[in-house]
Design an enzyme around this catalytic site. Sequence first.
Site, PDB file in Angstrom:
ATOM      1  N   LYS A  92       0.801  -1.226   0.000  1.00 19.67           N
ATOM      2  CA  LYS A  92       0.000   0.000   0.000  1.00 19.67           C
ATOM      3  C   LYS A  92       0.835   1.277   0.000  1.00 19.67           C
ATOM      4  O   LYS A  92       0.420   2.275  -0.577  1.00 19.67           O
ATOM      5  CB  LYS A  92      -0.963  -0.026   1.172  1.00 19.67           C
TER       6      LYS A  92
ATOM      7  N   LYS B 187      -3.013   1.752   9.269  1.00 20.86           N
ATOM      8  CA  LYS B 187      -3.204   0.679   8.280  1.00 20.86           C
ATOM      9  C   LYS B 187      -1.937  -0.144   8.115  1.00 20.86           C
ATOM     10  O   LYS B 187      -0.833   0.410   8.114  1.00 20.86           O
ATOM     11  CB  LYS B 187      -3.572   1.277   6.919  1.00 20.86           C
TER      12      LYS B 187
ATOM     13  N   GLY C 236     -10.022  -5.544   3.668  1.00 20.15           N
ATOM     14  CA  GLY C 236     -10.640  -4.822   4.778  1.00 20.15           C
ATOM     15  C   GLY C 236     -10.028  -5.151   6.134  1.00 20.15           C
ATOM     16  O   GLY C 236     -10.530  -4.712   7.167  1.00 20.15           O
TER      17      GLY C 236
ATOM     18  N   LYS D 160     -18.836  -4.971  -0.891  1.00 18.87           N
ATOM     19  CA  LYS D 160     -19.807  -4.280  -1.726  1.00 18.87           C
ATOM     20  C   LYS D 160     -21.050  -5.147  -1.920  1.00 18.87           C
ATOM     21  O   LYS D 160     -20.930  -6.369  -2.065  1.00 18.87           O
ATOM     22  CB  LYS D 160     -19.176  -3.980  -3.092  1.00 18.87           C
TER      23      LYS D 160
ATOM     24  N   GLU E  94      -9.255   2.696  -6.949  1.00 18.23           N
ATOM     25  CA  GLU E  94     -10.333   2.955  -5.994  1.00 18.23           C
ATOM     26  C   GLU E  94     -10.076   4.233  -5.200  1.00 18.23           C
ATOM     27  O   GLU E  94      -8.941   4.495  -4.783  1.00 18.23           O
ATOM     28  CB  GLU E  94     -10.467   1.781  -5.016  1.00 18.23           C
TER      29      GLU E  94
ATOM     30  N   GLU F  61      -6.577   2.457  -3.233  1.00 18.45           N
ATOM     31  CA  GLU F  61      -5.760   1.354  -3.756  1.00 18.45           C
ATOM     32  C   GLU F  61      -6.052   1.102  -5.224  1.00 18.45           C
ATOM     33  O   GLU F  61      -7.039   1.602  -5.764  1.00 18.45           O
ATOM     34  CB  GLU F  61      -5.995   0.068  -2.952  1.00 18.45           C
TER      35      GLU F  61
ATOM     36  N   ASN G 146      -6.631  -2.161  -7.745  1.00  9.35           N
ATOM     37  CA  ASN G 146      -6.783  -3.608  -7.881  1.00  9.35           C
ATOM     38  C   ASN G 146      -6.319  -4.009  -9.272  1.00  9.35           C
ATOM     39  O   ASN G 146      -6.823  -3.504 -10.277  1.00  9.35           O
ATOM     40  CB  ASN G 146      -8.236  -4.017  -7.666  1.00  9.35           C
TER      41      ASN G 146
ATOM     42  N   ARG H 159      -6.683  -6.511 -11.271  1.00  9.52           N
ATOM     43  CA  ARG H 159      -7.412  -7.699 -11.750  1.00  9.52           C
ATOM     44  C   ARG H 159      -8.802  -7.279 -12.187  1.00  9.52           C
ATOM     45  O   ARG H 159      -9.194  -6.132 -12.013  1.00  9.52           O
ATOM     46  CB  ARG H 159      -7.546  -8.689 -10.590  1.00  9.52           C
TER      47      ARG H 159
ATOM     48  N   VAL I  46     -15.492  -7.979  -9.420  1.00  7.51           N
ATOM     49  CA  VAL I  46     -16.823  -8.590  -9.430  1.00  7.51           C
ATOM     50  C   VAL I  46     -17.800  -7.694 -10.197  1.00  7.51           C
ATOM     51  O   VAL I  46     -18.605  -8.165 -10.999  1.00  7.51           O
ATOM     52  CB  VAL I  46     -17.326  -8.788  -7.976  1.00  7.51           C
TER      53      VAL I  46
HETATM   54  P1  ADP Z   1      -8.394  -3.221   1.685  1.00  8.49           P
HETATM   55  O1  ADP Z   1      -7.277  -3.378   0.717  1.00  8.49           O
HETATM   56  O2  ADP Z   1      -8.197  -4.022   2.923  1.00  8.49           O
HETATM   57  O3  ADP Z   1      -9.749  -3.372   1.066  1.00  8.49           O
HETATM   58  P2  ADP Z   1      -8.598  -0.301   1.580  1.00  8.49           P
HETATM   59  O4  ADP Z   1      -7.447   0.584   1.797  1.00  8.49           O
HETATM   60  O5  ADP Z   1      -9.101  -0.466   0.195  1.00  8.49           O
HETATM   61  O6  ADP Z   1      -8.288  -1.721   2.240  1.00  8.49           O
HETATM   62  O7  ADP Z   1      -9.777   0.178   2.483  1.00  8.49           O
HETATM   63  C1  ADP Z   1     -10.953  -0.588   2.646  1.00  8.49           C
HETATM   64  C2  ADP Z   1     -12.077   0.267   3.159  1.00  8.49           C
HETATM   65  O8  ADP Z   1     -11.727   0.864   4.419  1.00  8.49           O
HETATM   66  C3  ADP Z   1     -12.426   1.460   2.271  1.00  8.49           C
HETATM   67  O9  ADP Z   1     -13.313   1.098   1.236  1.00  8.49           O
HETATM   68  C4  ADP Z   1     -13.068   2.375   3.280  1.00  8.49           C
HETATM   69  O10 ADP Z   1     -14.385   1.940   3.558  1.00  8.49           O
HETATM   70  C5  ADP Z   1     -12.250   2.177   4.519  1.00  8.49           C
HETATM   71  N1  ADP Z   1     -11.125   3.133   4.587  1.00  8.49           N
HETATM   72  C6  ADP Z   1      -9.871   2.933   4.155  1.00  8.49           C
HETATM   73  N2  ADP Z   1      -9.093   4.020   4.388  1.00  8.49           N
HETATM   74  C7  ADP Z   1      -9.882   4.934   4.970  1.00  8.49           C
HETATM   75  C8  ADP Z   1      -9.686   6.270   5.467  1.00  8.49           C
HETATM   76  N3  ADP Z   1      -8.500   6.872   5.397  1.00  8.49           N
HETATM   77  N4  ADP Z   1     -10.749   6.911   6.005  1.00  8.49           N
HETATM   78  C9  ADP Z   1     -11.949   6.299   6.085  1.00  8.49           C
HETATM   79  N5  ADP Z   1     -12.203   5.069   5.666  1.00  8.49           N
HETATM   80  C10 ADP Z   1     -11.195   4.363   5.108  1.00  8.49           C
END
Ligand code: ADP
Length: 449
Positions: free
Chosen positions: A116, A159, A166, A238, A276, A288, A290, A292, A295
């Site tokens: 990340k 994170k 998630g 989702k 995203e 992030e 993805n 690939r 869905v």
């Molecule tokens: P993963 O790779 O585990 O899916 P993400 O970084 O895409 O992690 O984050 C997953 C979800 O977490 C996001 O869709 C959002 O709902 C929440 N999220 C991530 N970062 C933030 C942030 N900085 N503030 C608020 N919500 C966040």
Amino acid sequence: MPFKVLIANRGEIALRAIRACKELNISTVSVYSEGDKDLKHLKFSDETVCIGPASPLESYLNTPAILSAAELTQVDGIYPGYGFLAEDSNFAEMCEKSGFKFIGPNSETIKNMGDKITAKTLAEESGIQIVPGYKEDIPEDPEEFKKIVKNIGYPIMIKATAGGGGRGMRVVESEDDLISSAEITMQEAKNAFGNEKIYLEKFIPNPRHIEIQVVGDGKGHAIHLGTRDCSMQRRHQKIIEEAPAKNIDQDALDQTYEASIKLCKKLKYEGAGTIEFLYENAEFYFIEMNTRIQVEHPVTEMITGFDIVKAQLRIALGMEITLQQESINFNGHAMECRINAEDPETFQPSPGKITKMHIPGGFGIRYDSHIYGGYTVPPYYDSLLAKIITQANSRNSAIKRMISALDEFFIDGIKTNHSLHQRILHDKTFVDNKHTINYLENEFLKDGN
Ligand code: ADP
């Protein structure tokens, strides 16, 4: 000699891939686990190979078994789908080394985007706005650490840099919880991902989830296929997705498209990808990429007429393809409801035998699914049963068409989230497109819906 592709996945995405291969005259090899011998797509595949027991670790995540099947059947490429090994850079590298084309970006890109911090750095260098935060090494001195976080401003999110799905995330509201939360997240990250490195982001309190579909030719050219809104989620999963995202600030969107394409060009991105974002107050914040198929790709296909899976195959196998931004047109609105084998109230998985079912149909309705009457949903895998997709001239018409499709749809024998979708589709906040990523859990479900 026509091309031959091994499909290293199961369920609806395996069927989706077979359909695309057939249209391109590509022969197919489907691998399956002992728990999946009754899957529908196996009947439509040119060849099938059983690769191990039902447990995913011994079958769909079993690299040697998959590569042996590829060797045995002498395929040209391996299609990973989503989940399982789709974003595993080691698997992509093993495919490359074994002489099979991994249908997706190269292993280095998968690796970079899977980390990340690296992903955020690459995105930022291309002009994509990232969530403000701190991605250097966390200082040993707690006072120094506290000072850094004070500058970002609470609440923050801690994170795991190797996190995913998630997991490996924690919100910190105040300084009192900072040190202990950081320690817990590091420990969890070490256990779950074998990497304790963490970074910090400002917590965005109430955003929408907006994403951009991109396709690159692997040689430095890339296009986008517009946006999707996936804000209707529960526990970061989702449930309903739509294209395009409505009520988005046009200047912010144009800037984000431009920067996203710049990132793809810089990566010489190959195949389909999704960038995203969290979107709040007319600002896009990268979370992030993805690397690939996703869905929810059908909603984009429905409004563009562009077959994303066929594009993945064509690009990977070196077949002719034209990727021109000017030739991508957007028509109307599309929506997807994910039908899962789960209790609509407790969300507990509900595997078992489907005794009877009826599939919806009609103008503007697409149904992507591997299930059938008499099929037994195994307990070992993801609970996704079917994707019902509608397309219409406007968002309101797509919703009405979905309500009608869901009225026609039934599954007997197991529980599904069918009724949850019906309730959401009649909800005023959803119909008015006012929902954020927190709405379903924090308001809709709490209000006794
Ligand atoms: P993963 O790779 O585990 O899916 P993400 O970084 O895409 O992690 O984050 C997953 C979800 O977490 C996001 O869709 C959002 O709902 C929440 N999220 C991530 N970062 C933030 C942030 N900085 N503030 C608020 N919500 C966040």
